[in-house]
Design a protein around this motif. Structure first.
Motif, PDB file in Angstrom:
ATOM      1  N   ILE A 447       0.877  -1.174   0.000  1.00 22.20           N
ATOM      2  CA  ILE A 447       0.000   0.000   0.000  1.00 22.20           C
ATOM      3  C   ILE A 447       0.912   1.222   0.000  1.00 22.20           C
ATOM      4  CG2 ILE A 447      -1.621   1.300   1.459  1.00 22.20           C
ATOM      5  CD1 ILE A 447      -2.859  -1.223   0.377  1.00 22.20           C
ATOM      6  N   SER A 448       0.528   2.268  -0.751  1.00 21.03           N
ATOM      7  CA  SER A 448       1.346   3.480  -0.749  1.00 21.03           C
ATOM      8  C   SER A 448       1.454   4.035   0.667  1.00 21.03           C
ATOM      9  CB  SER A 448       0.731   4.547  -1.642  1.00 21.03           C
ATOM     10  OG  SER A 448       0.544   4.035  -2.925  1.00 21.03           O
ATOM     11  N   LEU A 449       2.656   4.427   1.037  1.00 25.16           N
ATOM     12  CA  LEU A 449       2.847   5.024   2.357  1.00 25.16           C
ATOM     13  C   LEU A 449       2.389   6.482   2.325  1.00 25.16           C
ATOM     14  CD1 LEU A 449       6.363   3.532   3.113  1.00 25.16           C
ATOM     15  CD2 LEU A 449       4.185   2.866   4.160  1.00 25.16           C
ATOM     16  N   THR A 450       1.852   6.939   3.424  1.00 23.40           N
ATOM     17  CA  THR A 450       1.337   8.302   3.505  1.00 23.40           C
ATOM     18  C   THR A 450       2.321   9.172   4.270  1.00 23.40           C
ATOM     19  OG1 THR A 450      -0.869   7.367   3.584  1.00 23.40           O
ATOM     20  CG2 THR A 450      -0.663   9.663   4.170  1.00 23.40           C
ATOM     21  N   LEU A 451       2.639  10.336   3.710  1.00 22.92           N
ATOM     22  CA  LEU A 451       3.575  11.248   4.368  1.00 22.92           C
ATOM     23  C   LEU A 451       2.840  12.047   5.443  1.00 22.92           C
ATOM     24  CD1 LEU A 451       6.453  12.417   4.403  1.00 22.92           C
ATOM     25  CD2 LEU A 451       5.661  14.145   2.775  1.00 22.92           C
ATOM     26  N   HIS A 452       3.297  11.935   6.670  1.00 21.91           N
ATOM     27  CA  HIS A 452       2.679  12.681   7.767  1.00 21.91           C
ATOM     28  C   HIS A 452       3.470  13.954   8.040  1.00 21.91           C
ATOM     29  CE1 HIS A 452      -0.358   9.708   9.391  1.00 21.91           C
ATOM     30  NE2 HIS A 452       0.131   9.154   8.319  1.00 21.91           N
ATOM     31  N   SER A 453       2.856  14.880   8.771  1.00 24.41           N
ATOM     32  CA  SER A 453       3.499  16.179   8.969  1.00 24.41           C
ATOM     33  C   SER A 453       4.772  16.056   9.803  1.00 24.41           C
ATOM     34  CB  SER A 453       2.520  17.152   9.630  1.00 24.41           C
ATOM     35  OG  SER A 453       1.914  16.519  10.736  1.00 24.41           O
ATOM     36  N   ASP A 454       4.924  14.952  10.551  1.00 27.97           N
ATOM     37  CA  ASP A 454       6.145  14.768  11.331  1.00 27.97           C
ATOM     38  C   ASP A 454       7.299  14.223  10.487  1.00 27.97           C
ATOM     39  OD1 ASP A 454       5.281  12.217  10.887  1.00 27.97           O
ATOM     40  OD2 ASP A 454       4.806  11.761  12.976  1.00 27.97           O
ATOM     41  N   GLY A 455       7.074  14.093   9.158  1.00 28.99           N
ATOM     42  CA  GLY A 455       8.158  13.657   8.290  1.00 28.99           C
ATOM     43  C   GLY A 455       8.261  12.144   8.126  1.00 28.99           C
ATOM     44  N   TRP A 456       7.426  11.399   8.846  1.00 31.81           N
ATOM     45  CA  TRP A 456       7.457   9.951   8.713  1.00 31.81           C
ATOM     46  C   TRP A 456       6.492   9.499   7.630  1.00 31.81           C
ATOM     47  CZ3 TRP A 456      10.519   6.402  11.302  1.00 31.81           C
ATOM     48  CH2 TRP A 456      11.282   6.897  12.380  1.00 31.81           C
ATOM     49  N   LEU A 457       6.886   8.437   6.935  1.00 31.10           N
ATOM     50  CA  LEU A 457       5.998   7.776   5.987  1.00 31.10           C
ATOM     51  C   LEU A 457       5.351   6.611   6.715  1.00 31.10           C
ATOM     52  CD1 LEU A 457       8.228   7.675   2.799  1.00 31.10           C
ATOM     53  CD2 LEU A 457       5.921   8.611   2.897  1.00 31.10           C
ATOM     54  N   LYS A 458       4.004   6.574   6.715  1.00 36.18           N
ATOM     55  CA  LYS A 458       3.341   5.531   7.497  1.00 36.18           C
ATOM     56  C   LYS A 458       2.383   4.707   6.646  1.00 36.18           C
ATOM     57  CE  LYS A 458       3.619   8.414  11.597  1.00 36.18           C
ATOM     58  NZ  LYS A 458       2.963   9.120  12.672  1.00 36.18           N
ATOM     59  N   THR A 466       8.556   4.568   8.231  1.00 35.99           N
ATOM     60  CA  THR A 466       9.935   4.769   7.821  1.00 35.99           C
ATOM     61  C   THR A 466      10.140   6.255   7.538  1.00 35.99           C
ATOM     62  OG1 THR A 466      11.556   4.230   6.114  1.00 35.99           O
ATOM     63  CG2 THR A 466       9.278   4.202   5.436  1.00 35.99           C
ATOM     64  N   ARG A 467      11.391   6.722   7.605  1.00 33.76           N
ATOM     65  CA  ARG A 467      11.685   8.125   7.306  1.00 33.76           C
ATOM     66  C   ARG A 467      11.503   8.384   5.816  1.00 33.76           C
ATOM     67  NH1 ARG A 467      11.436  12.272  10.421  1.00 33.76           N
ATOM     68  NH2 ARG A 467      12.023  11.722  12.520  1.00 33.76           N
ATOM     69  N   SER A 468      11.033   9.553   5.468  1.00 32.38           N
ATOM     70  CA  SER A 468      10.932   9.921   4.065  1.00 32.38           C
ATOM     71  C   SER A 468      12.343  10.035   3.492  1.00 32.38           C
ATOM     72  CB  SER A 468      10.193  11.255   3.957  1.00 32.38           C
ATOM     73  OG  SER A 468       9.967  11.545   2.603  1.00 32.38           O
ATOM     74  N   PRO A 469      12.669   9.318   2.413  1.00 30.48           N
ATOM     75  CA  PRO A 469      14.053   9.277   1.930  1.00 30.48           C
ATOM     76  C   PRO A 469      14.462  10.565   1.216  1.00 30.48           C
ATOM     77  CG  PRO A 469      12.641   8.084   0.432  1.00 30.48           C
ATOM     78  CD  PRO A 469      11.759   8.541   1.561  1.00 30.48           C
ATOM     79  N   ALA A 470      15.768  10.863   1.246  1.00 31.51           N
ATOM     80  CA  ALA A 470      16.271  12.057   0.574  1.00 31.51           C
ATOM     81  C   ALA A 470      16.541  11.755  -0.896  1.00 31.51           C
ATOM     82  CB  ALA A 470      17.549  12.539   1.250  1.00 31.51           C
ATOM     83  N   SER A 471      16.778  10.467  -1.202  1.00 35.82           N
ATOM     84  CA  SER A 471      16.967  10.113  -2.607  1.00 35.82           C
ATOM     85  C   SER A 471      16.210   8.816  -2.884  1.00 35.82           C
ATOM     86  CB  SER A 471      18.454   9.933  -2.915  1.00 35.82           C
ATOM     87  OG  SER A 471      18.948   8.865  -2.143  1.00 35.82           O
ATOM     88  N   CYS A 472      15.927   8.573  -4.143  1.00 34.52           N
ATOM     89  CA  CYS A 472      15.100   7.439  -4.523  1.00 34.52           C
ATOM     90  C   CYS A 472      15.827   6.116  -4.268  1.00 34.52           C
ATOM     91  CB  CYS A 472      14.732   7.556  -5.995  1.00 34.52           C
ATOM     92  SG  CYS A 472      13.853   6.122  -6.617  1.00 34.52           S
ATOM     93  N   PRO A 473      15.233   5.181  -3.527  1.00 35.01           N
ATOM     94  CA  PRO A 473      15.874   3.897  -3.253  1.00 35.01           C
ATOM     95  C   PRO A 473      16.084   3.074  -4.526  1.00 35.01           C
ATOM     96  CG  PRO A 473      13.839   4.155  -1.971  1.00 35.01           C
ATOM     97  CD  PRO A 473      13.909   5.300  -2.919  1.00 35.01           C
ATOM     98  N   HIS A 474      15.365   3.404  -5.582  1.00 36.63           N
ATOM     99  CA  HIS A 474      15.463   2.610  -6.807  1.00 36.63           C
ATOM    100  C   HIS A 474      16.471   3.181  -7.787  1.00 36.63           C
ATOM    101  CE1 HIS A 474      11.879   0.471  -5.465  1.00 36.63           C
ATOM    102  NE2 HIS A 474      11.477   1.650  -5.053  1.00 36.63           N
ATOM    103  N   CYS A 475      16.461   4.512  -7.999  1.00 38.09           N
ATOM    104  CA  CYS A 475      17.335   5.079  -9.028  1.00 38.09           C
ATOM    105  C   CYS A 475      18.271   6.152  -8.466  1.00 38.09           C
ATOM    106  CB  CYS A 475      16.514   5.661 -10.175  1.00 38.09           C
ATOM    107  SG  CYS A 475      15.755   7.244  -9.779  1.00 38.09           S
ATOM    108  N   SER A 476      18.203   6.366  -7.161  1.00 33.49           N
ATOM    109  CA  SER A 476      19.067   7.324  -6.479  1.00 33.49           C
ATOM    110  C   SER A 476      18.833   8.784  -6.855  1.00 33.49           C
ATOM    111  CB  SER A 476      20.566   7.024  -6.708  1.00 33.49           C
ATOM    112  OG  SER A 476      20.810   5.683  -6.467  1.00 33.49           O
ATOM    113  N   SER A 477      17.850   9.045  -7.690  1.00 30.67           N
ATOM    114  CA  SER A 477      17.564  10.442  -8.039  1.00 30.67           C
ATOM    115  C   SER A 477      17.180  11.215  -6.784  1.00 30.67           C
ATOM    116  CB  SER A 477      16.415  10.494  -9.043  1.00 30.67           C
ATOM    117  OG  SER A 477      15.873  11.796  -9.071  1.00 30.67           O
TER     118      SER A 477
END
Ligand code: ADP
Ligand code: ZN
Ligand code: ZN
Length: 726
Positions: A447-458, A466-477
């Motif tokens: 299921i798509s994770l939802t970004l909460h205002s505290d910066g966590w993806l739930k 999990t923490r919202s990533p700074a770069s894409c886990p798949h292509c590193s963009s």
């Protein structure tokens, strides 16, 4: 002394009723199923009388306070349906009866009659000495169906003038529904596919045994014509039919289509009726006089005396699911009533719900009827998919792809009309990589994770975070960000790119006023704007021949809704929106923009291939054990204080686990507690639990147990149960 058993509209134990005394003064005003007011725990609440009996010996008996409505149109058959609702959707009997009876109606003082004129030109001439009477009569001839008051107002004469005309027999009073246009009824010759469908249902109707049919046919294949023919057969058998359409389709055109075939046998039930109108329609239904009931969801409870057929058009529509308690689905109620009344059910759709198509497999409970061709072999619109990932490299940062911009320019230059569509439902913030299109998903639930205002993806199914990533886990963009655009942005962009073009926007913000919906559409149809921008509000039913281009600004919003049905919704929505293009002579064109052009639901929609979509989606559902391979119950907790809400959810979690253990239901899973899809509404925090199991009865069983134990334990937290949430 008379004692009544009352089902009250408060959250009590599921089937619980209470006894009250009927005061002498009210004895003549009550009957079985009357709606009454009774004292209950220091309050006065409403309820329904479900029987009269001697009271339990010891209890302290209170009096019924007031009779709200003597005749509610509930009956024994509907009481059975109510008891079924209690069991199926875990609501109280009072809630179920309230839902079936609907808002109170009010009996009109006298049966309403209207006027028709019965004169010829000779008689009219003879009236020249009484000019007022003459004028009133002429107006009555021009406008059959006025009430006495309306005519006297229109003609500017007193009621005595109208009464004089009645006395002379030049005017006649008839019941409201006696005025019909006797225009010749037009029954087109059916196509071979239609004949086959109608024939099969007819045969089932003749056996007077319950049956269920899935009428799967592309838009414009003539499903409605099949409905009309089968209804005709039911009327011949002196039975009644209920036809449900999504609220949005309950348009004058739709009503006219039924009226032109069945005249005043058609009764309308919808939320816009006045109390008097509702009462009058129900009275006509109860007597059997109105044998074709047309309405939205709640018309499924119409008090028909001998129900023979239930039709649900666009059966996949989510509006058939009620959002308040009891959270029933009209399709399930239809099947229950049909089984009880030995009636047939026809579910019609071009994009059936997965659950429905699955039930229509060989050996399943539904029989499949298919209409493969459009009437007169009209073409379906051509659909083009635009890969948004390439726009960056094309140097385009607009939310309109270059393809869409060019198409718009061309259509606008030709004075054709365009629709730009953006789904805002499920506009939870998801995180998407703008380079490769990947969306952050829950590894457990897909299921798509939802970004909460505290910066966590739930994940709001299982509470994974999990923490919202700074770069894409798949292509590193590093161009990975939350995604959310609204119709307003689309409007601004349209104005920037095409400053001279007139644009209308239709969404929840521009349609708050009653009637504004119709006004906007009217303005668009009559050429006040060339482009209509809108949300799912404009996805359905619009039939505007001049529209040749439909642009879907982003298929991804629906595709990545945090919901296991996201792919299904995408397919349905795209198919529906596409159907708005090319309904006139000029063929239509559809452009779908997406970051995920290879997604099977988008590709299947492009090819108008429901079966392909169905097969692929069933594989996913099975792998993750989602419906139709399992059943779900969602328990939602909400309250002002988040700690209270979480504590209640945790208590339920523990109790459910214990109940599961005690019953030995090893196939049942309890997910959560997790923040709900929308974690906070109007200052109320929302948490949820999901109970998942292969047997619906098992999970309902343990939910009912815990509900019973919970009683009124959590005063500050509202608990709401949704069986088979959608
Ligand atoms: P659906 O409900 O599947 O979208 P409709 O029943 O509305 O399809 O039919 C589409 C159009 O074709 C309508 O204008 C309808 O009047 C017309 N139509 C349906 N059946 C026939 C038929 N057998 N012959 C001629 N026209 C038909
Ligand atoms: Zn990426
Ligand atoms: Zn999860």
């Amino acid at each position: 002394m008379l004692y009544a058993e009352v089902a009250v509209n408060v959250p009590v134990r599921l089937n619980q009723t209470f006894h009250y005394r009927v005061p002498e003064a009210l004895a003549q005003q009550v009957q079985k199923y009357s709606r009454v007011e009774v004292p209950f725990a220091n309050r006065v609440v409403q309820g329904f009388i479900v029987g009269f009996s001697a009271p339990p010996a010891t209890a302290k008996i209170k009096d019924i306070k007031r009779v709200v409505e003597k005749e509610t149109f509930l009956n024994d058959e509907l009481l059975t349906t109510a008891r079924w609702l209690v069991e199926r959707y875990l609501c109280s009997l009072g809630d179920a009866l309230q839902c079936i009876a609907g808002p109170p109606g009010v009996k009109r003082k006298s049966p309403e009659t209207v006027l028709i004129a019965q004169v010829d030109q000779v008689t009219l001439k003879g009236l020249s000495k009484a000019p007022k009477q003459k004028e009133a009569l002429e107006l009555a001839m021009l406008n059959p169906g006025l009430t006495k008051n309306q005519l006297s107002q229109l003609a500017g004469v007193s009621l005595s003038v109208v009464n004089a005309l009645l006395a002379k027999g030049y005017l006649k009073e008839v019941p409201v529904h006696g005025v019909t246009n006797d225009a010749p009824v037009d029954w087109p010759k059916l196509t071979l596919e239609q004949v086959s469908a109608v024939q099969q249902v007819k045969e089932a109707l003749n056996t007077k045994q319950p049956s269920a049919w899935l009428l799967y046919g592309v838009t414009g294949s003539g499903k409605t014509e099949v409905y009309l023919r089968t209804i005709k057969e039911v009327l011949r058998q002196q039975r009644q039919a209920i036809v449900l359409v999504p609220e949005i389709s309950l348009t004058p055109q739709m009503v006219e289509r039924f009226r032109s075939r069945f005249g005043d046998k058609v009764a309308l039930l919808h939320s816009g009726l006045s109390q008097g109108e509702r009462y009058a329609e129900k009275e006509r239904i109860k007597s059997g006089e109105a044998a074709v009931v047309l309405g939205a969801r709640s018309a499924i409870f119409a008090p028909t005396p001998d129900l023979g057929l239930i039709i649900i058009d666009e059966e996949h529509e989510t509006s058939y699911k009620q959002e308040e308690t009891p959270k029933y689905h009209a399709r399930e109620v239809a099947l229950q009533r049909a089984a009880q009344c030995k009636a047939a059910v026809i579910l019609g759709s071009a994009t059936p719900a997965l659950e429905s198509f699955c039930r229509a497999r060989p050996g399943g409970p539904y029989k499949l009827l298919t209409l493969t061709k459009r009437i007169e072999d009209r073409a379906l619109p051509s659909i083009q998919i635009v890969d948004l990932r390439q726009e960056l490299s094309l140097g385009n940062r607009s939310i309109f792809s270059l393809t869409l911009q060019r198409a718009l320019a061309r259509r606008l230059a030709n004075q054709e009309k365009c629709i730009l569509f953006l789904n805002r439902r499920g506009l939870a913030s998801i995180v998407v990589c703008r380079q490769c299109g990947q969306v952050m998903k829950c590894p457990r639930c897909d299921i798509s994770l939802t970004l909460h205002s505290d910066g966590w993806l739930k994940c709001h199914y299982c509470s994974h975070q999990t923490r919202s990533p700074a770069s894409c886990p798949h292509c590193s963009s590093r161009i990975i960000r939350s995604f959310g655009i609204g119709t307003q942005r689309v409007e601004e962009e349209m104005k920037r790119l095409f400053p001279s073009c007139q644009v209308l926007r239709m969404d929840a913000d521009t349609t708050t006023r009653k009637g504004s919906h119709e006004e906007l559409l009217d303005a668009f149809i009559h050429g006040e704007a060339q482009v209509l921008i809108g949300t799912q509000m404009i996805a359905k039913g619009l039939d505007i021949p001049q529209v040749t281009l439909v642009g879907v600004i982003s298929a991804d919003i629906t595709l990545h809704m945090p919901d296991f049905r996201a792919a299904e919704r995408t397919f349905q929505l795209l198919t529906q929106v596409a159907g708005r293009a090319g309904r006139g002579k000029t063929p239509g064109e559809v452009i779908i923009q997406t970051y995920d052009p290879a997604h099977f639901s988008i590709k299947a929609a492009q090819k108008h291939d429901y079966l392909k979509f169905y097969q692929q989606e069933m594989i996913t559902r099975q792998a993750l054990q989602y419906p139709p391979f399992s059943h779900l119950i969602r328990v939602l907790f909400s309250g002002i204080n988040e700690a209270d809400v979480m504590a209640a959810a945790q208590w339920w979690q523990d109790q459910l686990a214990a109940a599961k253990q005690a019953a030995g239901f090893s196939q049942v899973e309890i997910l959560g507690p997790a923040p709900a899809g929308i974690p906070k509404i109007k200052d109320r925090y929302r948490w949820q639990l999901i109970i998942k199991g292969t047997m619906s009865k098992e999970i309902r069983n343990i939910a009912a147990k815990v509900l019973e134990q919970a009683g009124l334990r959590f005063k500050q937290v509202a608990v709401s149960i949704d069986v088979d949430p959608i």
